[in-house]
Design a protein around this motif. Structure first.
Motif, PDB file in Angstrom:
ATOM      1  N   ARG A   7       3.604  -8.721  -6.255  1.00 45.02           N
ATOM      2  CA  ARG A   7       2.495  -7.880  -5.837  1.00 45.02           C
ATOM      3  C   ARG A   7       3.065  -6.547  -5.365  1.00 45.02           C
ATOM      4  O   ARG A   7       4.254  -6.437  -5.085  1.00 45.02           O
ATOM      5  CB  ARG A   7       1.703  -8.580  -4.742  1.00 45.02           C
ATOM      6  CG  ARG A   7       0.953  -9.795  -5.281  1.00 45.02           C
ATOM      7  CD  ARG A   7       0.171 -10.519  -4.186  1.00 45.02           C
ATOM      8  NE  ARG A   7      -0.713 -11.509  -4.740  1.00 45.02           N
ATOM      9  CZ  ARG A   7      -0.335 -12.722  -5.138  1.00 45.02           C
ATOM     10  NH1 ARG A   7       0.919 -13.113  -5.025  1.00 45.02           N
ATOM     11  NH2 ARG A   7      -1.208 -13.563  -5.645  1.00 45.02           N
ATOM     12  N   GLN A   8       2.205  -5.539  -5.267  1.00 41.67           N
ATOM     13  CA  GLN A   8       2.658  -4.198  -4.908  1.00 41.67           C
ATOM     14  C   GLN A   8       3.584  -4.185  -3.701  1.00 41.67           C
ATOM     15  O   GLN A   8       4.659  -3.584  -3.738  1.00 41.67           O
ATOM     16  CB  GLN A   8       1.430  -3.329  -4.587  1.00 41.67           C
ATOM     17  CG  GLN A   8       1.363  -2.084  -5.383  1.00 41.67           C
ATOM     18  CD  GLN A   8       0.143  -1.270  -5.035  1.00 41.67           C
ATOM     19  OE1 GLN A   8       0.150  -0.558  -4.045  1.00 41.67           O
ATOM     20  NE2 GLN A   8      -0.892  -1.367  -5.848  1.00 41.67           N
ATOM     21  N   TYR A  16       6.609   0.478  -7.661  1.00 44.80           N
ATOM     22  CA  TYR A  16       5.203   0.574  -8.055  1.00 44.80           C
ATOM     23  C   TYR A  16       4.867   1.995  -8.509  1.00 44.80           C
ATOM     24  O   TYR A  16       4.170   2.189  -9.507  1.00 44.80           O
ATOM     25  CB  TYR A  16       4.250   0.132  -6.939  1.00 44.80           C
ATOM     26  CG  TYR A  16       2.820   0.325  -7.360  1.00 44.80           C
ATOM     27  CD1 TYR A  16       2.234  -0.536  -8.284  1.00 44.80           C
ATOM     28  CD2 TYR A  16       2.071   1.402  -6.895  1.00 44.80           C
ATOM     29  CE1 TYR A  16       0.944  -0.330  -8.728  1.00 44.80           C
ATOM     30  CE2 TYR A  16       0.780   1.608  -7.338  1.00 44.80           C
ATOM     31  CZ  TYR A  16       0.216   0.743  -8.249  1.00 44.80           C
ATOM     32  OH  TYR A  16      -1.053   0.953  -8.701  1.00 44.80           O
ATOM     33  N   ARG A  23       2.883   3.861 -16.792  1.00 43.37           N
ATOM     34  CA  ARG A  23       1.568   3.614 -17.391  1.00 43.37           C
ATOM     35  C   ARG A  23       0.924   4.929 -17.832  1.00 43.37           C
ATOM     36  O   ARG A  23       0.276   4.989 -18.875  1.00 43.37           O
ATOM     37  CB  ARG A  23       0.671   2.853 -16.420  1.00 43.37           C
ATOM     38  CG  ARG A  23       1.051   1.400 -16.324  1.00 43.37           C
ATOM     39  CD  ARG A  23       0.316   0.567 -15.322  1.00 43.37           C
ATOM     40  NE  ARG A  23      -0.999   0.997 -14.914  1.00 43.37           N
ATOM     41  CZ  ARG A  23      -1.710   0.366 -13.986  1.00 43.37           C
ATOM     42  NH1 ARG A  23      -1.230  -0.728 -13.396  1.00 43.37           N
ATOM     43  NH2 ARG A  23      -2.898   0.798 -13.639  1.00 43.37           N
ATOM     44  N   GLN A  43      -3.513   4.604 -12.285  1.00 43.79           N
ATOM     45  CA  GLN A  43      -3.879   3.400 -11.553  1.00 43.79           C
ATOM     46  C   GLN A  43      -5.383   3.398 -11.425  1.00 43.79           C
ATOM     47  O   GLN A  43      -6.027   4.428 -11.556  1.00 43.79           O
ATOM     48  CB  GLN A  43      -3.175   3.318 -10.210  1.00 43.79           C
ATOM     49  CG  GLN A  43      -3.278   4.535  -9.349  1.00 43.79           C
ATOM     50  CD  GLN A  43      -2.340   4.450  -8.149  1.00 43.79           C
ATOM     51  OE1 GLN A  43      -1.933   3.378  -7.744  1.00 43.79           O
ATOM     52  NE2 GLN A  43      -1.997   5.579  -7.595  1.00 43.79           N
ATOM     53  N   ASP A  47      -5.812  -2.206  -9.298  1.00 44.16           N
ATOM     54  CA  ASP A  47      -4.465  -2.228  -8.717  1.00 44.16           C
ATOM     55  C   ASP A  47      -4.636  -2.399  -7.211  1.00 44.16           C
ATOM     56  O   ASP A  47      -4.818  -1.432  -6.472  1.00 44.16           O
ATOM     57  CB  ASP A  47      -3.721  -0.919  -9.040  1.00 44.16           C
ATOM     58  CG  ASP A  47      -3.450  -0.795 -10.521  1.00 44.16           C
ATOM     59  OD1 ASP A  47      -2.777  -1.686 -11.070  1.00 44.16           O
ATOM     60  OD2 ASP A  47      -3.907   0.190 -11.128  1.00 44.16           O
ATOM     61  N   THR A  51      -3.222  -8.192  -7.128  1.00 47.18           N
ATOM     62  CA  THR A  51      -2.724  -7.919  -8.469  1.00 47.18           C
ATOM     63  C   THR A  51      -1.240  -8.277  -8.532  1.00 47.18           C
ATOM     64  O   THR A  51      -0.480  -7.938  -7.634  1.00 47.18           O
ATOM     65  CB  THR A  51      -2.904  -6.423  -8.813  1.00 47.18           C
ATOM     66  OG1 THR A  51      -4.283  -6.078  -8.668  1.00 47.18           O
ATOM     67  CG2 THR A  51      -2.443  -6.119 -10.219  1.00 47.18           C
ATOM     68  N   TYR A  53       2.231  -7.863 -10.806  1.00 47.58           N
ATOM     69  CA  TYR A  53       2.847  -7.035 -11.840  1.00 47.58           C
ATOM     70  C   TYR A  53       4.070  -7.750 -12.401  1.00 47.58           C
ATOM     71  O   TYR A  53       4.820  -8.365 -11.651  1.00 47.58           O
ATOM     72  CB  TYR A  53       3.263  -5.675 -11.256  1.00 47.58           C
ATOM     73  CG  TYR A  53       2.088  -4.930 -10.691  1.00 47.58           C
ATOM     74  CD1 TYR A  53       1.289  -4.140 -11.503  1.00 47.58           C
ATOM     75  CD2 TYR A  53       1.751  -5.065  -9.353  1.00 47.58           C
ATOM     76  CE1 TYR A  53       0.185  -3.490 -10.995  1.00 47.58           C
ATOM     77  CE2 TYR A  53       0.643  -4.423  -8.836  1.00 47.58           C
ATOM     78  CZ  TYR A  53      -0.136  -3.631  -9.661  1.00 47.58           C
ATOM     79  OH  TYR A  53      -1.243  -3.006  -9.144  1.00 47.58           O
ATOM     80  N   CYS A  66       5.511  -3.256 -18.897  1.00 50.13           N
ATOM     81  CA  CYS A  66       4.774  -3.702 -17.717  1.00 50.13           C
ATOM     82  C   CYS A  66       3.565  -4.520 -18.150  1.00 50.13           C
ATOM     83  O   CYS A  66       3.099  -4.417 -19.282  1.00 50.13           O
ATOM     84  CB  CYS A  66       4.326  -2.522 -16.845  1.00 50.13           C
ATOM     85  SG  CYS A  66       3.092  -1.450 -17.605  1.00 50.13           S
ATOM     86  N   ARG A  68      -0.068  -6.437 -16.095  1.00 51.97           N
ATOM     87  CA  ARG A  68      -0.817  -6.623 -14.860  1.00 51.97           C
ATOM     88  C   ARG A  68      -1.635  -7.900 -14.989  1.00 51.97           C
ATOM     89  O   ARG A  68      -2.315  -8.110 -15.990  1.00 51.97           O
ATOM     90  CB  ARG A  68      -1.731  -5.410 -14.647  1.00 51.97           C
ATOM     91  CG  ARG A  68      -2.619  -5.506 -13.442  1.00 51.97           C
ATOM     92  CD  ARG A  68      -3.358  -4.206 -13.207  1.00 51.97           C
ATOM     93  NE  ARG A  68      -4.439  -4.021 -14.178  1.00 51.97           N
ATOM     94  CZ  ARG A  68      -5.240  -2.966 -14.194  1.00 51.97           C
ATOM     95  NH1 ARG A  68      -5.073  -1.990 -13.314  1.00 51.97           N
ATOM     96  NH2 ARG A  68      -6.191  -2.863 -15.092  1.00 51.97           N
ATOM     97  N   ARG A 102      -3.212  -3.827 -18.914  1.00 51.21           N
ATOM     98  CA  ARG A 102      -2.191  -2.775 -18.824  1.00 51.21           C
ATOM     99  C   ARG A 102      -0.830  -3.279 -19.314  1.00 51.21           C
ATOM    100  O   ARG A 102       0.196  -3.014 -18.734  1.00 51.21           O
ATOM    101  CB  ARG A 102      -2.094  -2.209 -17.410  1.00 51.21           C
ATOM    102  CG  ARG A 102      -3.313  -1.443 -16.949  1.00 51.21           C
ATOM    103  CD  ARG A 102      -3.627  -0.272 -17.865  1.00 51.21           C
ATOM    104  NE  ARG A 102      -4.571   0.654 -17.252  1.00 51.21           N
ATOM    105  CZ  ARG A 102      -5.879   0.661 -17.473  1.00 51.21           C
ATOM    106  NH1 ARG A 102      -6.415  -0.235 -18.298  1.00 51.21           N
ATOM    107  NH2 ARG A 102      -6.645   1.554 -16.878  1.00 51.21           N
TER     108      ARG A 102
END
Length: 183
Positions: A7-8, A16, A23, A43, A47, A51, A53, A66, A68, A102
């Motif tokens: 996660r973020q 991130y 992206r 984003q 996001d 979420t 990643y 990447c 998601r 994504r």
């Protein structure tokens, strides 16, 4: 290729932000999608804290892909933005269905002569397998995705059981479809 998942708040410092910039390069600059951007980053409202990643990096630490993952028990891209791709079916809302979005595997640092197509490179296949493994670890029995139609070739190459949730549609000039992946 090295894969980082989380996660973020669990990602290493600054990763991130690099993903958001990556992206932007892929989806806005290269593919021409009309997406919300700020300061060369991409984003959106999906996001958020839940979420997950999946990020591939090359030997120098540069991002080469990447993905998601979002639980369908919370708002997600297909359910909130593209429900028409489900051909009249209600968007899934289940702890055992996760959305993959994504998804990109473009190595901007590879030599042009050695770079494979986005949907056929070894990086793409490994990233997809890693994303599926992470979804399974979260309890997913199925994954749903909004994708360009070229993803069907990738799914066939990987041997994953997948099928369309509805017919492809042209949205903002791009042919996309919703696809189920059974795990």
């Amino acid at each position: 290729m090295h894969v980082v998942t989380g996660r973020q708040e669990d990602l290493p410092d600054g990763l991130y932000a690099k993903v958001a910039n990556y992206r932007h390069k892929v989806f806005v600059e290269r593919l021409g999608w009309q997406l919300q951007t700020f300061d060369n980053t991409e984003q959106d409202q999906f996001d958020r804290f839940d979420t997950i990643y999946v990020i591939s990096r090359d030997g120098q630490g540069n991002i080469s892909g990447c993905a998601r993952l979002l639980p369908t028990t919370q708002p997600y891209l297909l359910g909130d933005v593209f429900p028409q791709l489900l051909n009249g079916m209600p968007p899934p809302n289940s702890p055992d269905v996760w959305e993959l979005s994504r998804f990109a595997a473009v190595d901007f640092n590879a030599k042009p002569s050695s770079a494979s197509g986005q949907f056929s490179s070894p990086i793409t296949i490994k990233l997809l397998r890693e994303a599926i493994a992470v979804a399974v670890a979260q309890g997913a029995k199925r994954v749903i995705t909004v994708s360009p139609v070229g993803v069907e070739r990738l799914l066939k190459r990987t041997g994953l059981h997948s099928h369309r949730a509805g017919p492809p549609m042209i949205i903002d000039g791009h042919p996309i479809f919703a696809c189920w992946i059974d795990l």
